[in-house]
Design a protein around this motif. Structure first.
Motif, mmCIF file in Angstrom:
data_model
loop_
_atom_site.group_PDB
_atom_site.id
_atom_site.type_symbol
_atom_site.label_atom_id
_atom_site.label_comp_id
_atom_site.label_asym_id
_atom_site.label_seq_id
_atom_site.Cartn_x
_atom_site.Cartn_y
_atom_site.Cartn_z
ATOM 1 N N THR A 1 1.054 1.027 3.124
ATOM 2 C CA THR A 1 0.284 0.986 4.363
ATOM 3 C C THR A 1 -1.084 0.380 4.113
ATOM 4 O OG1 THR A 1 1.419 2.956 5.191
ATOM 5 C CG2 THR A 1 -0.660 2.367 6.249
ATOM 6 N N SER A 2 -1.379 -0.673 4.832
ATOM 7 C CA SER A 2 -2.669 -1.343 4.720
ATOM 8 C C SER A 2 -3.759 -0.498 5.368
ATOM 9 C CB SER A 2 -2.597 -2.715 5.407
ATOM 10 O OG SER A 2 -3.881 -3.250 5.620
ATOM 11 N N PRO A 3 -4.986 -0.566 4.862
ATOM 12 C CA PRO A 3 -6.092 0.123 5.543
ATOM 13 C C PRO A 3 -6.463 -0.536 6.865
ATOM 14 C CG PRO A 3 -6.917 -1.189 3.711
ATOM 15 C CD PRO A 3 -5.424 -1.232 3.622
ATOM 16 N N TYR A 4 -5.877 -1.688 7.143
ATOM 17 C CA TYR A 4 -6.185 -2.411 8.369
ATOM 18 C C TYR A 4 -5.044 -2.250 9.363
ATOM 19 C CZ TYR A 4 -9.159 -4.433 4.817
ATOM 20 O OH TYR A 4 -10.026 -4.583 3.774
ATOM 21 N N PHE A 5 -5.294 -1.525 10.449
ATOM 22 C CA PHE A 5 -4.362 -1.387 11.560
ATOM 23 C C PHE A 5 -3.047 -0.730 11.142
ATOM 24 C CE2 PHE A 5 -7.253 -4.879 12.332
ATOM 25 C CZ PHE A 5 -7.669 -4.672 13.633
ATOM 26 N N GLU A 6 -3.059 -0.032 10.010
ATOM 27 C CA GLU A 6 -1.884 0.685 9.499
ATOM 28 C C GLU A 6 -0.669 -0.219 9.327
ATOM 29 O OE1 GLU A 6 -1.408 3.970 12.231
ATOM 30 O OE2 GLU A 6 -2.768 5.200 11.048
ATOM 31 N N GLU A 7 -0.910 -1.493 9.108
ATOM 32 C CA GLU A 7 0.193 -2.438 8.903
ATOM 33 C C GLU A 7 0.930 -2.131 7.598
ATOM 34 O OE1 GLU A 7 -2.055 -6.188 11.085
ATOM 35 O OE2 GLU A 7 -2.431 -5.727 8.995
ATOM 36 N N GLN A 8 2.201 -2.494 7.560
ATOM 37 C CA GLN A 8 2.992 -2.363 6.344
ATOM 38 C C GLN A 8 2.972 -3.707 5.609
ATOM 39 O OE1 GLN A 8 6.648 0.264 6.680
ATOM 40 N NE2 GLN A 8 6.454 -0.373 8.816
ATOM 41 N N VAL A 9 2.601 -3.680 4.325
ATOM 42 C CA VAL A 9 2.443 -4.929 3.586
ATOM 43 C C VAL A 9 3.101 -4.824 2.218
ATOM 44 C CG1 VAL A 9 0.299 -5.575 4.763
ATOM 45 C CG2 VAL A 9 0.192 -4.205 2.679
ATOM 46 N N ILE A 10 3.494 -5.974 1.713
ATOM 47 C CA ILE A 10 4.035 -6.069 0.363
ATOM 48 C C ILE A 10 3.744 -7.471 -0.163
ATOM 49 C CG2 ILE A 10 6.335 -6.856 1.095
ATOM 50 C CD1 ILE A 10 7.503 -5.189 -1.204
ATOM 51 N N SER A 11 3.447 -7.585 -1.450
ATOM 52 C CA SER A 11 3.210 -8.872 -2.098
ATOM 53 C C SER A 11 4.067 -8.953 -3.352
ATOM 54 C CB SER A 11 1.733 -9.040 -2.473
ATOM 55 O OG SER A 11 0.906 -9.043 -1.327
ATOM 56 N N PHE A 12 4.596 -10.136 -3.611
ATOM 57 C CA PHE A 12 5.360 -10.343 -4.832
ATOM 58 C C PHE A 12 5.458 -11.842 -5.122
ATOM 59 C CE2 PHE A 12 8.287 -9.959 -1.254
ATOM 60 C CZ PHE A 12 9.102 -11.086 -1.373
ATOM 61 N N ILE A 13 5.835 -12.154 -6.351
ATOM 62 C CA ILE A 13 6.054 -13.544 -6.749
ATOM 63 C C ILE A 13 7.546 -13.806 -6.736
ATOM 64 C CG2 ILE A 13 5.740 -15.287 -8.543
ATOM 65 C CD1 ILE A 13 3.133 -14.343 -7.306
ATOM 66 N N LYS B 1 9.750 3.221 8.050
ATOM 67 C CA LYS B 1 9.049 2.962 6.796
ATOM 68 C C LYS B 1 9.853 1.944 6.011
ATOM 69 C CE LYS B 1 6.486 3.485 3.078
ATOM 70 N NZ LYS B 1 5.153 2.841 2.978
ATOM 71 N N LEU B 2 9.292 0.749 5.844
ATOM 72 C CA LEU B 2 10.000 -0.316 5.145
ATOM 73 C C LEU B 2 9.973 -0.067 3.639
ATOM 74 C CD1 LEU B 2 8.605 -3.348 7.181
ATOM 75 C CD2 LEU B 2 10.868 -2.296 7.385
ATOM 76 N N PRO B 3 11.104 -0.111 2.963
ATOM 77 C CA PRO B 3 11.165 0.169 1.522
ATOM 78 C C PRO B 3 10.281 -0.763 0.708
ATOM 79 C CG PRO B 3 13.366 0.099 2.474
ATOM 80 C CD PRO B 3 12.432 -0.412 3.528
ATOM 81 N N GLY B 4 9.486 -0.197 -0.180
ATOM 82 C CA GLY B 4 8.643 -0.987 -1.065
ATOM 83 C C GLY B 4 7.312 -1.388 -0.474
ATOM 84 N N PHE B 5 7.150 -1.226 0.824
ATOM 85 C CA PHE B 5 5.908 -1.603 1.486
ATOM 86 C C PHE B 5 4.882 -0.463 1.353
ATOM 87 C CE2 PHE B 5 8.677 -4.704 3.139
ATOM 88 C CZ PHE B 5 7.962 -5.685 3.812
#
Length: 347
Positions: free
Chosen positions: A41-53, A35-39
């Protein structure tokens, strides 16, 4: 009597374990899952995602494998994909067609191509990092302040640091105006760092200059046989838009690719170059295909700019020169990733 006592003990242990799981949800995750910190789980393919500026004005969206598919002992490929001018991250990721869609959703499909790559090569943690300038143009973004190239370098190294525990390296990738991001990085360094293992220009090397970038690129390629270069273009000088040329004979990627390949061939004399040419392409490879220049001819005067990405271009830019190149797909052939497109949500 002993059997009854044993049954009671098993029930007590079971209840105790469930209680611990409720107090600590992470305990339910397998020891092999990451489990990547701050990420999230996307509803697509259970991918781990994060967005930031990332200051100033760099929108970063990171798409990593699912927790159960991320291996702590695998090498981690961080492919930094600099977006083309005028495109958003959602458009670049792509999705299934829906009524009223903007056409930009269906010309790159980097999300689906990412999933195809993961399915084909389970030996690494494959991560796509989408990089979008707040101006929607890396050229104008770079010109806004004299320190912007240094900010590009800082962004690359910050993203690298996020995965420091997982044996990471960087692969710089781009389409169209996104190539400006890579050249900005090259302008910010005296030499290309050894943490960069691949550079890919998918019809995006407009800014190439022999004097400015040639020596850095040559030395990086000579520094390690693990360093790979992929360049793809088409004859944009012969293309027509509304019946008229829109790129000068020397202003587009066709000419810049010619200059790049000729420069490296002249300077890297120990390399043996192979040339394949037919009615459709001119294709140069060197050093067991770790260096590739693909140029699509254009006697029909069409615009192949985005088709170079859509027709498995991102897959090819990642797999070129590896054992996975051409396995199950053909560059500029039929799209092989449709099953990996996500629905009409966005991330």
């Amino acid at each position: 009597m002993k059997n009854i006592l044993l049954l009671i003990l098993i029930c007590c242990l079971s209840l105790s374990n469930r209680a611990q799981e409720q107090m600590n949800p992470s305990s339910r995750i397998s020891g092999k899952a990451i489990k990547l910190p701050g990420f999230v789980t996307s509803p697509y393919f259970e991918e781990q995602v994060i967005s930031f500026i990332h200051t100033p004005g760099i929108k970063v969206h990171i798409n990593a494998p699912a927790e159960t598919k991320f291996g702590k002992d695998k090498p981690t490929k961080l492919v930094l994909y600099a977006l083309p001018n005028g495109n958003s991250t959602d458009w670049t990721i792509g999705k299934m067609p829906a009524e009223g869609d903007d056409w930009h959703y269906h010309i790159q499909h980097i999300g689906a191509q990412t999933r195809y790559i993961r399915a084909s090569d389970p030996e690494c943690n494959f991560i796509t990092v989408y990089l979008e300038a707040d101006t929607k143009s890396w050229g104008s973004w770079r010109k806004a302040e004299p320190t912007r190239d240094q900010k590009i370098k800082e962004t690359v190294e910050y993203i690298l640091s996020l995965f420091s525990k997982y044996n990471p390296h960087i692969e710089l990738n781009s389409h169209s105006g996104g190539g400006n991001f890579i050249f900005g990085f090259m302008d910010a360094v005296s030499e290309i760092p050894d943490y960069v293992k691949r550079i890919s220009f998918i019809d995006s090397n407009y800014n190439w200059d022999n004097e400015r970038y040639g020596d850095k690129l040559q030395k990086w390629l000579e520094a390690s046989s693990d360093n790979r270069l992929f360049v793809a273009c088409y004859d944009d000088a012969n293309a027509l838009l509304d019946g008229k040329p829109f790129v000068s004979k020397t202003g587009g990627t066709w000419h810049r690719t010619y200059l790049m390949q000729r420069y490296l061939k002249k300077k890297m004399k120990r390399l043996s170059w192979n040339k394949t040419e037919n009615d459709s392409i001119i294709f140069f490879t060197a050093d067991n295909r770790r260096i590739q220049f693909y140029s699509r001819k254009n006697p029909e005067q069409k615009i192949y700019h985005t088709i170079l990405v859509e027709r498995n271009g991102y897959i090819q830019s990642v797999f070129s020169g590896t054992k996975y190149e051409g396995m199950g797909y053909q560059f500029m052939g039929r799209k092989v990733y449709d099953m990996y497109r996500q629905d009409s949500g966005s991330w």
